[in-house]
Design a protein around this motif. Sequence first.
Motif, PDB file in Angstrom:
ATOM      1  N   LYS A   1       0.826  -1.220   0.000  1.00  0.00           N
ATOM      2  CA  LYS A   1       0.000   0.000   0.000  1.00  0.00           C
ATOM      3  C   LYS A   1       0.856   1.264   0.000  1.00  0.00           C
ATOM      4  O   LYS A   1       0.646   2.144  -0.836  1.00  0.00           O
ATOM      5  N   PRO A   2       1.845   1.390   0.910  1.00  0.00           N
ATOM      6  CA  PRO A   2       2.677   2.603   0.873  1.00  0.00           C
ATOM      7  C   PRO A   2       3.544   2.699  -0.393  1.00  0.00           C
ATOM      8  O   PRO A   2       3.761   3.791  -0.911  1.00  0.00           O
ATOM      9  N   LEU A   3       4.006   1.561  -0.887  1.00  0.00           N
ATOM     10  CA  LEU A   3       4.868   1.562  -2.058  1.00  0.00           C
ATOM     11  C   LEU A   3       4.117   1.993  -3.314  1.00  0.00           C
ATOM     12  O   LEU A   3       4.592   2.827  -4.079  1.00  0.00           O
ATOM     13  N   VAL A   4       2.922   1.445  -3.504  1.00  0.00           N
ATOM     14  CA  VAL A   4       2.143   1.747  -4.709  1.00  0.00           C
ATOM     15  C   VAL A   4       1.409   3.080  -4.570  1.00  0.00           C
ATOM     16  O   VAL A   4       1.380   3.884  -5.490  1.00  0.00           O
ATOM     17  N   GLY A   5       0.802   3.317  -3.419  1.00  0.00           N
ATOM     18  CA  GLY A   5       0.136   4.589  -3.159  1.00  0.00           C
ATOM     19  C   GLY A   5      -1.002   4.923  -4.109  1.00  0.00           C
ATOM     20  O   GLY A   5      -1.209   6.086  -4.447  1.00  0.00           O
ATOM     21  N   ARG A   6      -1.747   3.946  -4.518  1.00  0.00           N
ATOM     22  CA  ARG A   6      -2.826   4.162  -5.499  1.00  0.00           C
ATOM     23  C   ARG A   6      -4.010   4.908  -4.886  1.00  0.00           C
ATOM     24  O   ARG A   6      -4.466   4.601  -3.792  1.00  0.00           O
ATOM     25  N   ILE A   7      -4.516   5.861  -5.645  1.00  0.00           N
ATOM     26  CA  ILE A   7      -5.677   6.652  -5.227  1.00  0.00           C
ATOM     27  C   ILE A   7      -6.931   5.777  -5.300  1.00  0.00           C
ATOM     28  O   ILE A   7      -7.030   4.875  -6.132  1.00  0.00           O
ATOM     29  N   ARG A   8      -7.869   6.045  -4.437  1.00  0.00           N
ATOM     30  CA  ARG A   8      -9.109   5.255  -4.406  1.00  0.00           C
ATOM     31  C   ARG A   8     -10.106   5.773  -5.450  1.00  0.00           C
ATOM     32  O   ARG A   8     -10.081   6.946  -5.809  1.00  0.00           O
ATOM     33  N   PRO A   9     -11.003   4.890  -5.910  1.00  0.00           N
ATOM     34  CA  PRO A   9     -11.916   5.301  -6.983  1.00  0.00           C
ATOM     35  C   PRO A   9     -12.862   6.436  -6.594  1.00  0.00           C
ATOM     36  O   PRO A   9     -13.201   7.273  -7.436  1.00  0.00           O
ATOM     37  N   PHE A  10     -13.285   6.512  -5.335  1.00  0.00           N
ATOM     38  CA  PHE A  10     -14.196   7.589  -4.950  1.00  0.00           C
ATOM     39  C   PHE A  10     -13.518   8.954  -5.022  1.00  0.00           C
ATOM     40  O   PHE A  10     -14.190   9.974  -5.103  1.00  0.00           O
ATOM     41  N   ALA A  11     -12.187   8.982  -5.009  1.00  0.00           N
ATOM     42  CA  ALA A  11     -11.461  10.247  -5.160  1.00  0.00           C
ATOM     43  C   ALA A  11     -11.393  10.674  -6.620  1.00  0.00           C
ATOM     44  O   ALA A  11     -11.211  11.849  -6.912  1.00  0.00           O
ATOM     45  N   VAL A  12     -11.568   9.713  -7.524  1.00  0.00           N
ATOM     46  CA  VAL A  12     -11.589  10.013  -8.958  1.00  0.00           C
ATOM     47  C   VAL A  12     -13.002  10.399  -9.381  1.00  0.00           C
ATOM     48  O   VAL A  12     -13.208  11.382 -10.080  1.00  0.00           O
ATOM     49  N   ASN A  13     -13.978   9.613  -8.967  1.00  0.00           N
ATOM     50  CA  ASN A  13     -15.382   9.908  -9.261  1.00  0.00           C
ATOM     51  C   ASN A  13     -16.027  10.432  -7.980  1.00  0.00           C
ATOM     52  O   ASN A  13     -16.564   9.664  -7.180  1.00  0.00           O
ATOM     53  N   THR A  14     -15.960  11.719  -7.791  1.00  0.00           N
ATOM     54  CA  THR A  14     -16.449  12.331  -6.550  1.00  0.00           C
ATOM     55  C   THR A  14     -17.971  12.416  -6.496  1.00  0.00           C
ATOM     56  O   THR A  14     -18.527  12.783  -5.466  1.00  0.00           O
ATOM     57  N   ALA A  15     -18.643  12.058  -7.581  1.00  0.00           N
ATOM     58  CA  ALA A  15     -20.104  12.116  -7.612  1.00  0.00           C
ATOM     59  C   ALA A  15     -20.749  10.933  -6.888  1.00  0.00           C
ATOM     60  O   ALA A  15     -21.931  10.982  -6.547  1.00  0.00           O
ATOM     61  N   VAL A  16     -19.995   9.864  -6.654  1.00  0.00           N
ATOM     62  CA  VAL A  16     -20.553   8.668  -6.033  1.00  0.00           C
ATOM     63  C   VAL A  16     -20.858   8.936  -4.563  1.00  0.00           C
ATOM     64  O   VAL A  16     -20.122   9.645  -3.872  1.00  0.00           O
ATOM     65  N   GLU A  17     -21.977   8.366  -4.114  1.00  0.00           N
ATOM     66  CA  GLU A  17     -22.385   8.500  -2.710  1.00  0.00           C
ATOM     67  C   GLU A  17     -21.808   7.331  -1.911  1.00  0.00           C
ATOM     68  O   GLU A  17     -22.193   6.187  -2.116  1.00  0.00           O
ATOM     69  N   LEU A  18     -20.877   7.637  -1.015  1.00  0.00           N
ATOM     70  CA  LEU A  18     -20.264   6.593  -0.204  1.00  0.00           C
ATOM     71  C   LEU A  18     -21.205   6.180   0.929  1.00  0.00           C
ATOM     72  O   LEU A  18     -21.875   7.008   1.526  1.00  0.00           O
ATOM     73  N   LEU A  19     -21.205   4.892   1.224  1.00  0.00           N
ATOM     74  CA  LEU A  19     -22.030   4.346   2.301  1.00  0.00           C
ATOM     75  C   LEU A  19     -21.226   4.131   3.575  1.00  0.00           C
ATOM     76  O   LEU A  19     -21.783   3.740   4.596  1.00  0.00           O
ATOM     77  N   THR A  20     -19.913   4.342   3.492  1.00  0.00           N
ATOM     78  CA  THR A  20     -19.024   4.184   4.645  1.00  0.00           C
ATOM     79  C   THR A  20     -18.095   5.384   4.699  1.00  0.00           C
ATOM     80  O   THR A  20     -17.996   6.153   3.740  1.00  0.00           O
ATOM     81  N   ALA A  21     -17.406   5.508   5.812  1.00  0.00           N
ATOM     82  CA  ALA A  21     -16.387   6.548   5.908  1.00  0.00           C
ATOM     83  C   ALA A  21     -15.289   6.249   4.894  1.00  0.00           C
ATOM     84  O   ALA A  21     -14.913   5.089   4.723  1.00  0.00           O
ATOM     85  N   PRO A  22     -14.787   7.259   4.223  1.00  0.00           N
ATOM     86  CA  PRO A  22     -13.755   7.002   3.216  1.00  0.00           C
ATOM     87  C   PRO A  22     -12.455   6.521   3.878  1.00  0.00           C
ATOM     88  O   PRO A  22     -11.964   7.155   4.802  1.00  0.00           O
ATOM     89  N   PRO A  23     -11.915   5.388   3.411  1.00  0.00           N
ATOM     90  CA  PRO A  23     -10.636   4.920   3.956  1.00  0.00           C
ATOM     91  C   PRO A  23      -9.530   5.936   3.667  1.00  0.00           C
ATOM     92  O   PRO A  23      -9.549   6.615   2.638  1.00  0.00           O
ATOM     93  N   LEU A  24      -8.578   6.025   4.562  1.00  0.00           N
ATOM     94  CA  LEU A  24      -7.527   7.027   4.440  1.00  0.00           C
ATOM     95  C   LEU A  24      -6.233   6.485   3.838  1.00  0.00           C
ATOM     96  O   LEU A  24      -5.375   7.260   3.439  1.00  0.00           O
ATOM     97  N   ASP A  25      -6.102   5.155   3.787  1.00  0.00           N
ATOM     98  CA  ASP A  25      -4.873   4.592   3.246  1.00  0.00           C
ATOM     99  C   ASP A  25      -4.993   4.400   1.739  1.00  0.00           C
ATOM    100  O   ASP A  25      -6.017   4.703   1.141  1.00  0.00           O
TER     101      ASP A  25
END
Length: 178
Positions: free
Chosen positions: A74-98
């Motif tokens: 996770k730290p090596l790759v550091g990939r962004i999460r999909p909800f950060a790319v498509n900000t229009a999506v309604e998340l049902l959980t708290a957004p993970p920070l890693d």
Amino acid sequence: MQNFELAILDAIQAHLRCGFLDAVLPAVSWTCNHGELWILLAVVLVLFRKTRRQGWSVGCALVLDLICCNLILKPLVGRIRPFAVNTAVELLTAPPLDASFPSGHTAASFAAVFALKASGSRLWKPALAVAVVIAFSRLYLYVHWPSDVLCGALLGAALGYAGAYLVKVLYHRTGRLP
């Protein structure tokens, strides 16, 4: 590749989102936020002599998963999460920070499943069903890319076998389990 994976996630949102899954899948995903479900299973298996080796195998696989997935990849790759790319999506959980890659939920789940399988437990089949639902929940919740989940499953399977193998070697060398 990112557009293809977004299309998969968006198709899940468009065709499968419903009140029932909106209620159930966040709870399913929560059971493995830190591997709690699988840690509990390992502890219960260790308590009984008949299943002790299986429990140690799951525990060892989970430790390997923690090191490989959370401390290295996770730290090596550091990939962004999909909800950060498509900000229009309604998340049902708290957004993970890693970071997103690989899916830790999926990797831990499949590590437990394949440690059970490799150590001869019949529990691997129901555990696999649970692992698949947990993996799907990460897509449904829009917190992982499909490739995060696929690679998490493959990594987890390899680490599950490795954990069971290490416990087997330890047992054969010492004649006992920890």
